[in-house]
Scaffold this active site. Structure first.
Site, mmCIF file in Angstrom:
data_model
loop_
_atom_site.group_PDB
_atom_site.id
_atom_site.type_symbol
_atom_site.label_atom_id
_atom_site.label_comp_id
_atom_site.label_asym_id
_atom_site.label_seq_id
_atom_site.Cartn_x
_atom_site.Cartn_y
_atom_site.Cartn_z
ATOM 1 N N ASP A 21 34.896 4.315 0.902
ATOM 2 C CA ASP A 21 33.780 3.784 1.691
ATOM 3 C C ASP A 21 32.459 4.399 1.238
ATOM 4 O O ASP A 21 32.420 5.527 0.748
ATOM 5 C CB ASP A 21 34.037 4.076 3.183
ATOM 6 C CG ASP A 21 33.181 3.204 4.094
ATOM 7 O OD1 ASP A 21 32.617 2.197 3.613
ATOM 8 O OD2 ASP A 21 33.078 3.532 5.286
ATOM 9 N N ARG A 34 23.734 -3.757 -3.059
ATOM 10 C CA ARG A 34 25.057 -3.259 -2.659
ATOM 11 C C ARG A 34 26.072 -3.420 -3.795
ATOM 12 O O ARG A 34 26.970 -2.604 -3.967
ATOM 13 C CB ARG A 34 25.552 -4.012 -1.415
ATOM 14 C CG ARG A 34 24.707 -3.788 -0.173
ATOM 15 C CD ARG A 34 25.272 -4.600 0.999
ATOM 16 N NE ARG A 34 26.673 -4.311 1.202
ATOM 17 C CZ ARG A 34 27.132 -3.272 1.915
ATOM 18 N NH1 ARG A 34 26.286 -2.451 2.491
ATOM 19 N NH2 ARG A 34 28.417 -3.074 2.042
ATOM 20 N N ASN A 69 36.742 -7.586 5.731
ATOM 21 C CA ASN A 69 35.711 -7.716 4.701
ATOM 22 C C ASN A 69 35.471 -9.179 4.291
ATOM 23 O O ASN A 69 34.441 -9.500 3.701
ATOM 24 C CB ASN A 69 36.049 -6.875 3.452
ATOM 25 C CG ASN A 69 35.934 -5.374 3.668
ATOM 26 O OD1 ASN A 69 36.637 -4.583 3.036
ATOM 27 N ND2 ASN A 69 35.033 -4.951 4.560
ATOM 28 N N SER A 197 39.679 1.919 10.492
ATOM 29 C CA SER A 197 39.344 0.547 10.071
ATOM 30 C C SER A 197 40.578 -0.286 9.722
ATOM 31 O O SER A 197 40.645 -0.899 8.646
ATOM 32 C CB SER A 197 38.345 0.573 8.899
ATOM 33 O OG SER A 197 37.180 1.256 9.257
HETATM 34 C C1 IPE Z 1 36.952 -0.149 5.267
HETATM 35 O O1 IPE Z 1 35.597 -0.042 4.968
HETATM 36 C C2 IPE Z 1 37.607 -1.092 4.320
HETATM 37 C C3 IPE Z 1 37.666 -0.666 2.923
HETATM 38 C C4 IPE Z 1 37.321 0.506 2.473
HETATM 39 C C5 IPE Z 1 38.176 -1.637 2.004
HETATM 40 P P1 IPE Z 1 34.500 -0.860 5.800
HETATM 41 O O2 IPE Z 1 33.196 -0.397 5.339
HETATM 42 O O3 IPE Z 1 34.769 -2.306 5.700
HETATM 43 O O4 IPE Z 1 34.825 -0.366 7.284
HETATM 44 P P2 IPE Z 1 33.982 -0.449 8.606
HETATM 45 O O5 IPE Z 1 33.732 -1.885 8.895
HETATM 46 O O6 IPE Z 1 32.717 0.298 8.407
HETATM 47 O O7 IPE Z 1 34.859 0.202 9.630
HETATM 48 C C1 IPE Z 2 33.316 0.279 0.586
HETATM 49 O O1 IPE Z 2 31.950 0.427 0.623
HETATM 50 C C2 IPE Z 2 33.757 -0.913 -0.231
HETATM 51 C C3 IPE Z 2 34.345 -2.017 0.551
HETATM 52 C C4 IPE Z 2 34.546 -2.003 1.832
HETATM 53 C C5 IPE Z 2 34.690 -3.210 -0.191
HETATM 54 P P1 IPE Z 2 31.036 -0.387 1.631
HETATM 55 O O2 IPE Z 2 30.650 -1.680 0.973
HETATM 56 O O3 IPE Z 2 31.701 -0.532 2.936
HETATM 57 O O4 IPE Z 2 29.770 0.558 1.742
HETATM 58 P P2 IPE Z 2 28.942 0.931 3.049
HETATM 59 O O5 IPE Z 2 29.924 1.383 4.088
HETATM 60 O O6 IPE Z 2 28.210 -0.293 3.457
HETATM 61 O O7 IPE Z 2 28.033 2.042 2.608
HETATM 62 MG MG MG Z 3 31.710 0.617 4.603
#
Ligand code: IPE
Ligand code: IPE
Ligand code: MG
Length: 250
Positions: A21, A34, A69, A197
């Site tokens: 994450d 992003r 996601n 999550s």
């Molecule tokens: C959890 O990360 C899912 C993955 C790392 C693939 P998210 O960024 O989607 O989780 P939340 O929504 O902040 O809990």
């Molecule tokens: C984790 O990083 C990757 C996936 C969930 C695919 P994020 O995309 O959730 O990054 P943040 O949480 O927005 O920083």
């Molecule tokens: Mg995230």
């Protein structure tokens, strides 16, 4: 003494799982999109897979894309899928070179056809490798996984092939997509968030949790070593008291 040398090789977790994450925040801090964060996260995937395999960890599971996601903006989903496709095709050779087997858990039928096909091909091409299994959790969520297990069980019940006397926790585990994979001993989440999550709710019943503020694109081998060292300092009691564990050890 390096962090790696401090690790007790006789007490390694057999299965380490990581909720990767913080890609978006990593990019935002740099004024980038992003997507740049996701791209830079690939290096961290490579580093952690290499580090885990070198140490002798048997399974490394990476939570790469959750069921939830799919609700992200379309351009981000498309970019993530494209990155996944590219990474699978470029990294299969490295996996073979390092004797790492690829596996995947999740609702893979929801993946775009080309990605599904290249994933299946990479899984087949690496199926003979024995050093470590790298499990990608894609389109995965624990509630989806448990629900599909219950559906299969309900179907068997309807057909009259289900013996309630056989039902046990390990029996139930065999209906999950992680069937055959031991439960993780260590779960790492990067980026400072302290939540699960929807990840492996059943499998982490007794897993040690490790939260680090490091954002996923910054995660390197040393960060994995630190997590494992922290894990090795914990006393895993499984409901017993300390004295019982010490008595068993002597
Ligand atoms: C959890 O990360 C899912 C993955 C790392 C693939 P998210 O960024 O989607 O989780 P939340 O929504 O902040 O809990
Ligand atoms: C984790 O990083 C990757 C996936 C969930 C695919 P994020 O995309 O959730 O990054 P943040 O949480 O927005 O920083
Ligand atoms: Mg995230």
């Amino acid at each position: 003494m390096s962090l790696k040398d401090k690790i007790d090789k006789a007490h390694l977790p057999k299965h380490v799982a990581i909720i990767m994450d913080g890609n978006g925040r990593w990019a935002k801090m740099r004024g980038k999109s992003r997507i740049a964060g996701h791209k830079n996260g690939v290096t961290s995937v490579r580093e952690s897979a290499e580090a885990a395999a070198e140490l002798g960890v048997n399974y490394l599971t990476l939570y790469a894309f959750s069921t939830e996601n799919w609700s992200r903006p379309k351009y981000e989903i498309d970019a993530l899928m494209h990155l996944l496709l590219k990474t699978i095709s470029t990294e299969t050779r490295t996996l073979n070179k390092n004797n790492i087997r690829l596996a995947a858990i999740g609702n893979l039928d929801l993946l775009p056809r080309n990605i599904h096909n290249s994933l299946v091909r990479a899984i087949e091409d690496t199926s003979g490798n024995t050093r470590m299994t790298l499990v990608l959790a894609l389109s995965y969520s624990s509630r989806w996984e448990i629900t599909q297990a219950v559906k299969k069980i309900a179907e068997e019940s309807r057909q009259g092939t289900l013996d309630p006397g056989l039902i046990s926790p390990s029996w139930f585990s065999s209906y999950l997509t992680t069937s055959g994979i031991p439960d993780p001993e260590l779960l790492i989440r990067t980026s400072g968030e302290q939540r699960i999550s929807n990840f492996m709710l059943w499998q982490i019943a007794y897993t040690e949790l490790y939260f680090t503020g490091v954002l996923w694109p910054d995660f390197r081998k040393e960060d994995l070593y630190e997590a494992i060292l922290d894990y090795q300092q914990r006393e895993r009691r499984f409901g017993k008291i300390s004295e019982q564990l010490n008595a068993n050890n002597s």
